[in-house]
Design an enzyme around this catalytic site. Sequence first.
Site, PDB file in Angstrom:
ATOM      1  N   VAL A 140      24.597  36.210  20.179  1.00 11.92           N
ATOM      2  CA  VAL A 140      25.220  35.694  21.508  1.00 11.92           C
ATOM      3  C   VAL A 140      24.034  34.724  22.103  1.00 11.92           C
ATOM      4  CG1 VAL A 140      26.608  35.788  23.505  1.00 11.92           C
ATOM      5  CG2 VAL A 140      27.005  37.274  21.799  1.00 11.92           C
ATOM      6  N   PRO A 141      23.941  33.712  21.966  1.00 12.08           N
ATOM      7  CA  PRO A 141      22.710  32.890  22.008  1.00 12.08           C
ATOM      8  C   PRO A 141      22.526  32.425  23.572  1.00 12.08           C
ATOM      9  CG  PRO A 141      24.151  31.238  21.125  1.00 12.08           C
ATOM     10  CD  PRO A 141      25.008  32.595  21.242  1.00 12.08           C
ATOM     11  N   CYS A 142      22.376  33.449  24.185  1.00  8.18           N
ATOM     12  CA  CYS A 142      21.967  33.310  25.816  1.00  8.18           C
ATOM     13  C   CYS A 142      20.162  32.553  25.778  1.00  8.18           C
ATOM     14  CB  CYS A 142      21.778  34.640  26.845  1.00  8.18           C
ATOM     15  SG  CYS A 142      20.803  35.778  25.873  1.00  8.18           S
ATOM     16  N   HIS A 143      19.600  32.751  24.864  1.00  4.88           N
ATOM     17  CA  HIS A 143      18.286  32.032  24.532  1.00  4.88           C
ATOM     18  C   HIS A 143      18.393  30.528  24.993  1.00  4.88           C
ATOM     19  CE1 HIS A 143      19.492  32.269  20.568  1.00  4.88           C
ATOM     20  NE2 HIS A 143      19.089  31.232  20.500  1.00  4.88           N
TER      21      HIS A 143
END
Length: 177
Positions: A140-143
């Site tokens: 879950v690409p919060c980066h």
Amino acid sequence: METKIKPTLYWSLLKFQGWNFYIASTSKGLVFVGSQNNPFEELFEWAKKCFPGSPLVEDDEKLEPYILGITQYLEGKRNTFTVPFEYVGTQFQLAVWNALCDIPYGKTKSYSDIANDIKKPTAVRAVGTAIAANPVLIAVPCHRVIGKNGSLTGYRGGLEMKTLLLDLEKRASSSTE
């Protein structure tokens, strides 16, 4: 009061080029990807809070599909995840985490972009809090969320990890264009 059966949390240590991540799933899907090189304690404390009373069982075989997906991503060979997730969070958090999954590989958005995407344009701070609570790093690409001015902002895995993930995506997406 009915007793609810606590789901078993299966965990494994994913090792990739000097990075170690504890990851965990239920029988329904991936629930946790830890910060790079953080101790088991990170997973243990998260599990206590989000799955109180659930047993933690080491099971490399059950986590094989998740390990494979994350490893392929880290090798620059995969840019989307097809594994199932089991999110544990509020409706607001789920909306934010789903919006994160819509950010294209190799691209970034600001916190206010995410707030607008979920139709809560004034909830920028709450969006930041929900992003910080994302239990499934990388997948879950919060980066991919950065400050409005383009600056790299906080990341549970640390700014070094965030920078490495964004650089990996830039390199991989520029080599395929």
